[in-house]
Design an enzyme around this catalytic site. Structure first.
Site, short mmCIF file in Angstrom:
data_model
loop_
_atom_site.label_atom_id
_atom_site.label_comp_id
_atom_site.label_asym_id
_atom_site.label_seq_id
_atom_site.Cartn_x
_atom_site.Cartn_y
_atom_site.Cartn_z
N GLU A 86 12.54 5.83 -29.91
CA GLU A 86 13.14 5.54 -31.22
C GLU A 86 12.21 5.78 -32.40
O GLU A 86 12.10 4.94 -33.29
CB GLU A 86 13.70 4.11 -31.24
CG GLU A 86 14.69 3.85 -30.12
CD GLU A 86 15.27 2.43 -30.11
OE1 GLU A 86 14.79 1.58 -30.87
OE2 GLU A 86 16.21 2.21 -29.34
N GLU A 119 20.62 5.38 -21.25
CA GLU A 119 21.01 3.97 -21.46
C GLU A 119 22.50 3.86 -21.74
O GLU A 119 22.92 3.20 -22.70
CB GLU A 119 20.22 3.37 -22.64
CG GLU A 119 18.72 3.53 -22.52
CD GLU A 119 17.91 2.82 -23.60
OE1 GLU A 119 18.47 1.98 -24.33
OE2 GLU A 119 16.71 3.12 -23.71
C1 XIL Z 1 17.30 -4.04 -24.87
C2 XIL Z 1 17.48 -4.91 -23.62
O1 XIL Z 1 18.64 -4.50 -22.96
C3 XIL Z 1 17.55 -6.35 -24.00
O2 XIL Z 1 17.54 -7.17 -22.84
C4 XIL Z 1 16.37 -6.73 -24.91
O3 XIL Z 1 16.55 -8.04 -25.36
C5 XIL Z 1 16.28 -5.78 -26.08
O4 XIL Z 1 16.21 -4.46 -25.63
N1 XIL Z 1 17.35 0.65 -26.80
C6 XIL Z 1 16.29 0.53 -25.93
C7 XIL Z 1 16.25 -0.60 -24.98
O5 XIL Z 1 15.45 1.44 -25.86
O6 XIL Z 1 14.94 -1.00 -24.70
C8 XIL Z 1 17.05 -1.77 -25.49
O7 XIL Z 1 17.09 -2.73 -24.45
C9 XIL Z 1 18.44 -1.33 -25.89
C10 XIL Z 1 18.38 -0.32 -26.98
#
Ligand code: XIL
Length: 325
Positions: free
Chosen positions: A129, A234
């Protein structure tokens, strides 16, 4: 028989992120995970803030447990993530370090974590990101201290310590053109300068907005045009609360199927779902998301039942296997 049996002869892995507490407590959850998926991404346990509560002290216990499980079950491991503007330890966030010191801290972190799992993590999200929602490089302590070069340095440091494929990972690369083009410029610069970057991860959190599968295809091909591998890292599919469509489970299933189909056709090398069962989705706990989005974004419901989305994904994978795509 699980999804991983359908894909065993295809060049694609289907993965899930793992929520540690449920994994630890619930044998049924572990059973679904190892039966269905051949790639595991610890949801949080490899983030800096989870690994290190005090300066340069690390606790790898949970990450080791998850990686050991993946190895015992023949699953590939995705490490998530080495450099991120979020989920840093307090001692990094509040430390007020000089730029040079921050650079050393970041390098030491990458050396330590990438080095520990040098031949056990198969792909790392090295930088997560780095582009903001306006299509600019995101303001962060890394950008402040090291300038844009932090991205390149992170990949170089990681490459010195690990055999893993090295990825740039971000959200909305399909949804948002400005963001996609900024990421494209960033990556094409890295490729031109021979920085050791292997690929791009499209997060694909489809929360209330579900980009046209054609745009998914174009995005995948655009990054592949740089010679990079592309993964979906994701994926989850939810709707805005109050705007749920009729037959939501069916709509969701169609969308999962459509995205899998374009990704398989385009040669995406892995598709990871951001969770296993709906009860463990981050949408049920994270910030204001529980009020904003529906709570059932995954392939299995809270009882472990396969949803329509599962059936569609399985159907598309079978079609790919039998050469019908
Ligand atoms: C999220 C997790 O799913 C949660 O459990 C945590 O509290 C916050 O992070 N983008 C990402 C991930 O790269 O690391 C994030 O994961 C979701 C969005």
């Amino acid at each position: 028989m699980g999804l991983r049996d359908v894909t065993s002869e295809l060049d694609v892995r289907v993965g899930a992120c793992v929520e540690y507490e449920t994994w630890k407590a619930d044998p049924e959850y572990r059973e679904i995970l190892s039966r269905e998926f051949d790639l595991l991404a610890p949801e949080n346990e490899l983030k800096w803030g989870f690994l290190s509560s005090e300066r340069e002290a690390y606790d790898f216990g949970r990450a080791d447990e998850l990686i050991g499980f993946a190895e015992r079950n023949g699953m590939s491991v995705t490490g998530h993530a080495l450099v991120w503007h979020m989920e840093k330890p307090d001692w990094v966030r509040n430390g007020e370090y000089e730029a040079g010191e921050l650079e050393t801290l970041l390098k030491t972190h990458i050396d330590t974590v990438a080095g520990r799992y040098s031949d056990r993590v198969d792909a790392w999200d090295v930088v997560n990101e780095a582009v903001d929602d306006d299509g600019e490089l995101r303001d962060s302590i890394w950008l402040d201290a090291l300038g844009e070069a932090y991205v390149e340095k992170a990949f170089e440091w990681a490459a010195e310590r690990t055999d893993a494929a090295l990825f740039y990972n971000d959200y909305w690369l399909v949804h948002d053109e400005a963001k996609r083009e900024r990421a494209y410029d960033l990556l094409s610069g890295l490729v031109e300068r021979d920085v050791p970057v292997d690929g791009v991860g499209l997060q694909m959190h489809c929360l209330g907005t579900h980009p046209d599968p054609e745009d998914v295809r174009e995005t995948v091909e655009r990054f592949q045009g740089l010679g990079l591998d592309v993964r979906v890292t994701e994926m989850d599919v939810a709707y805005r609360r109050g705007e749920e469509p009729d037959e939501m489970e069916e709509r969701q299933a169609q969308y999962y199927g459509d995205v899998f189909e374009v990704c398989l056709r385009a040669g995406v090398e892995a598709i990871t779902i951001w969770g296993v069962r709906d009860d463990t989705s981050w949408l049920r706990t994270y910030g204001e998301f529980p009020e904003r989005f529906t709570h059932d974004p995954l392939l299995f419901d809270e009882t472990g039942r396969k949803k329509r989305a599962y059936d569609e994904v399985e159907r598309v994978l079978r079609d790919a296997r039998s050469g019908k795509l």
